[in-house]
Design a protein around this motif. Structure first.
Motif, PDB file in Angstrom:
ATOM      1  N   ASP A  23     -47.705-110.436  -1.246  1.00  0.00           N
ATOM      2  CA  ASP A  23     -47.849-111.230  -2.468  1.00  0.00           C
ATOM      3  C   ASP A  23     -48.376-112.621  -2.111  1.00  0.00           C
ATOM      4  O   ASP A  23     -48.042-113.155  -1.058  1.00  0.00           O
ATOM      5  N   ARG A  24     -49.140-113.204  -3.017  1.00  0.00           N
ATOM      6  CA  ARG A  24     -49.627-114.563  -2.807  1.00  0.00           C
ATOM      7  C   ARG A  24     -48.505-115.591  -3.007  1.00  0.00           C
ATOM      8  O   ARG A  24     -48.499-116.634  -2.373  1.00  0.00           O
ATOM      9  N   LEU A  25     -47.551-115.271  -3.894  1.00  0.00           N
ATOM     10  CA  LEU A  25     -46.433-116.170  -4.183  1.00  0.00           C
ATOM     11  C   LEU A  25     -45.142-115.582  -3.626  1.00  0.00           C
ATOM     12  O   LEU A  25     -44.947-114.364  -3.642  1.00  0.00           O
ATOM     13  N   TRP A  26     -44.273-116.460  -3.133  1.00  0.00           N
ATOM     14  CA  TRP A  26     -42.990-115.996  -2.600  1.00  0.00           C
ATOM     15  C   TRP A  26     -42.118-115.506  -3.757  1.00  0.00           C
ATOM     16  O   TRP A  26     -41.977-116.192  -4.759  1.00  0.00           O
ATOM     17  N   PRO A  27     -41.496-114.331  -3.627  1.00  0.00           N
ATOM     18  CA  PRO A  27     -40.669-113.782  -4.708  1.00  0.00           C
ATOM     19  C   PRO A  27     -39.337-114.529  -4.855  1.00  0.00           C
ATOM     20  O   PRO A  27     -38.736-114.942  -3.862  1.00  0.00           O
ATOM     21  N   ARG A  28     -38.915-114.656  -6.084  1.00  0.00           N
ATOM     22  CA  ARG A  28     -37.661-115.359  -6.376  1.00  0.00           C
ATOM     23  C   ARG A  28     -36.473-114.647  -5.762  1.00  0.00           C
ATOM     24  O   ARG A  28     -36.368-113.430  -5.802  1.00  0.00           O
ATOM     25  N   GLY A  29     -35.578-115.442  -5.210  1.00  0.00           N
ATOM     26  CA  GLY A  29     -34.304-114.924  -4.730  1.00  0.00           C
ATOM     27  C   GLY A  29     -34.356-114.170  -3.414  1.00  0.00           C
ATOM     28  O   GLY A  29     -33.357-113.605  -2.990  1.00  0.00           O
ATOM     29  N   SER A  94     -43.628-107.819  -5.342  1.00  0.00           N
ATOM     30  CA  SER A  94     -42.559-108.177  -6.271  1.00  0.00           C
ATOM     31  C   SER A  94     -42.800-107.712  -7.704  1.00  0.00           C
ATOM     32  O   SER A  94     -41.913-107.836  -8.541  1.00  0.00           O
ATOM     33  N   ALA A  95     -43.967-107.178  -7.999  1.00  0.00           N
ATOM     34  CA  ALA A  95     -44.270-106.733  -9.365  1.00  0.00           C
ATOM     35  C   ALA A  95     -43.261-105.686  -9.831  1.00  0.00           C
ATOM     36  O   ALA A  95     -42.741-104.907  -9.033  1.00  0.00           O
ATOM     37  N   LYS A  96     -42.999-105.671 -11.133  1.00  0.00           N
ATOM     38  CA  LYS A  96     -42.040-104.709 -11.690  1.00  0.00           C
ATOM     39  C   LYS A  96     -42.621-103.304 -11.792  1.00  0.00           C
ATOM     40  O   LYS A  96     -41.898-102.322 -11.676  1.00  0.00           O
ATOM     41  N   ASP A  97     -43.918-103.194 -12.008  1.00  0.00           N
ATOM     42  CA  ASP A  97     -44.575-101.893 -12.158  1.00  0.00           C
ATOM     43  C   ASP A  97     -44.825-101.297 -10.768  1.00  0.00           C
ATOM     44  O   ASP A  97     -45.501-101.899  -9.933  1.00  0.00           O
ATOM     45  N   HIS A  98     -44.293-100.101 -10.538  1.00  0.00           N
ATOM     46  CA  HIS A  98     -44.408 -99.471  -9.218  1.00  0.00           C
ATOM     47  C   HIS A  98     -45.776 -98.846  -8.956  1.00  0.00           C
ATOM     48  O   HIS A  98     -46.084 -98.507  -7.815  1.00  0.00           O
ATOM     49  N   ARG A  99     -46.587 -98.684  -9.987  1.00  0.00           N
ATOM     50  CA  ARG A  99     -47.890 -98.040  -9.815  1.00  0.00           C
ATOM     51  C   ARG A  99     -49.056 -98.989  -9.993  1.00  0.00           C
ATOM     52  O   ARG A  99     -50.060 -98.863  -9.299  1.00  0.00           O
ATOM     53  N   GLN A 100     -48.947 -99.906 -10.921  1.00  0.00           N
ATOM     54  CA  GLN A 100     -50.053-100.816 -11.197  1.00  0.00           C
ATOM     55  C   GLN A 100     -49.754-102.194 -10.615  1.00  0.00           C
ATOM     56  O   GLN A 100     -49.334-103.114 -11.308  1.00  0.00           O
ATOM     57  N   ASN A 101     -49.978-102.310  -9.307  1.00  0.00           N
ATOM     58  CA  ASN A 101     -49.768-103.573  -8.609  1.00  0.00           C
ATOM     59  C   ASN A 101     -50.710-103.648  -7.413  1.00  0.00           C
ATOM     60  O   ASN A 101     -51.316-102.648  -7.025  1.00  0.00           O
ATOM     61  N   GLN A 102     -50.810-104.834  -6.832  1.00  0.00           N
ATOM     62  CA  GLN A 102     -51.767-105.021  -5.748  1.00  0.00           C
ATOM     63  C   GLN A 102     -51.401-104.239  -4.498  1.00  0.00           C
ATOM     64  O   GLN A 102     -52.281-103.803  -3.762  1.00  0.00           O
ATOM     65  N   ALA A 103     -50.121-104.034  -4.231  1.00  0.00           N
ATOM     66  CA  ALA A 103     -49.732-103.287  -3.034  1.00  0.00           C
ATOM     67  C   ALA A 103     -50.179-101.832  -3.120  1.00  0.00           C
ATOM     68  O   ALA A 103     -50.610-101.248  -2.124  1.00  0.00           O
ATOM     69  N   ALA A 104     -50.114-101.243  -4.314  1.00  0.00           N
ATOM     70  CA  ALA A 104     -50.571 -99.860  -4.498  1.00  0.00           C
ATOM     71  C   ALA A 104     -52.073 -99.764  -4.267  1.00  0.00           C
ATOM     72  O   ALA A 104     -52.553 -98.837  -3.607  1.00  0.00           O
ATOM     73  N   VAL A 105     -52.815-100.741  -4.772  1.00  0.00           N
ATOM     74  CA  VAL A 105     -54.269-100.756  -4.568  1.00  0.00           C
ATOM     75  C   VAL A 105     -54.578-100.969  -3.087  1.00  0.00           C
ATOM     76  O   VAL A 105     -55.450-100.298  -2.512  1.00  0.00           O
ATOM     77  N   LEU A 106     -53.870-101.887  -2.448  1.00  0.00           N
ATOM     78  CA  LEU A 106     -54.074-102.167  -1.025  1.00  0.00           C
ATOM     79  C   LEU A 106     -53.773-100.939  -0.183  1.00  0.00           C
ATOM     80  O   LEU A 106     -54.547-100.592   0.720  1.00  0.00           O
TER      81      LEU A 106
END
Length: 118
Positions: A23-29, A94-106
């Motif tokens: 992620d480009r931003l550090w996830p909360r918590g 950190s995205a809530k969607d398990h399928r539509q996020n940058q890690a899935a694309v990566l």
């Protein structure tokens, strides 16, 4: 190259997995000891990320734009190198969607497959 998978940063990885935050931003918590390396350079640019806005109707454009960025991103080679060194690498997001996020694309990009848009 070792094995790669993705996992939401708030979930627990396997004990022997090398944890790479993409992620480009550090996830909360999240404490720093839960991450082995923060590879924010692997994340989509701010413009591409903001244009997506985690809106499902923008996902196809996001996939095209982000994959175009990955074509020339040195972080891709770094992830492949980490997978070779550590055997099991988990790409954390950190995205809530398990399928539509940058890690899935990566992950799809690293595996040489097209990302499913449904």
């Amino acid at each position: 190259m070792g094995t790669l998978r993705i996992l939401r940063v708030y979930e627990e990885p396997e004990p022997d997995e090398y944890r790479v935050l993409v992620d480009r931003l550090w996830p909360r918590g999240i404490k720093k000891d839960r991450i082995d390396v923060w590879l924010k350079e692997a994340a989509p640019s701010t413009g591409v990320r903001n244009a997506f806005g985690h809106q499902p109707e923008h996902f196809a454009a996001f996939v095209a734009d982000y994959r175009a960025e990955l074509e020339h991103n040195p972080a891709v080679a770094e992830i492949r190198s980490l997978a070779g060194e550590h055997g099991k690498v988990v790409l954390l997001y950190s995205a809530k969607d398990h399928r539509q996020n940058q890690a899935a694309v990566l992950l799809d990009f690293l595996n040489g497959v097209e990302t499913k848009l449904d």
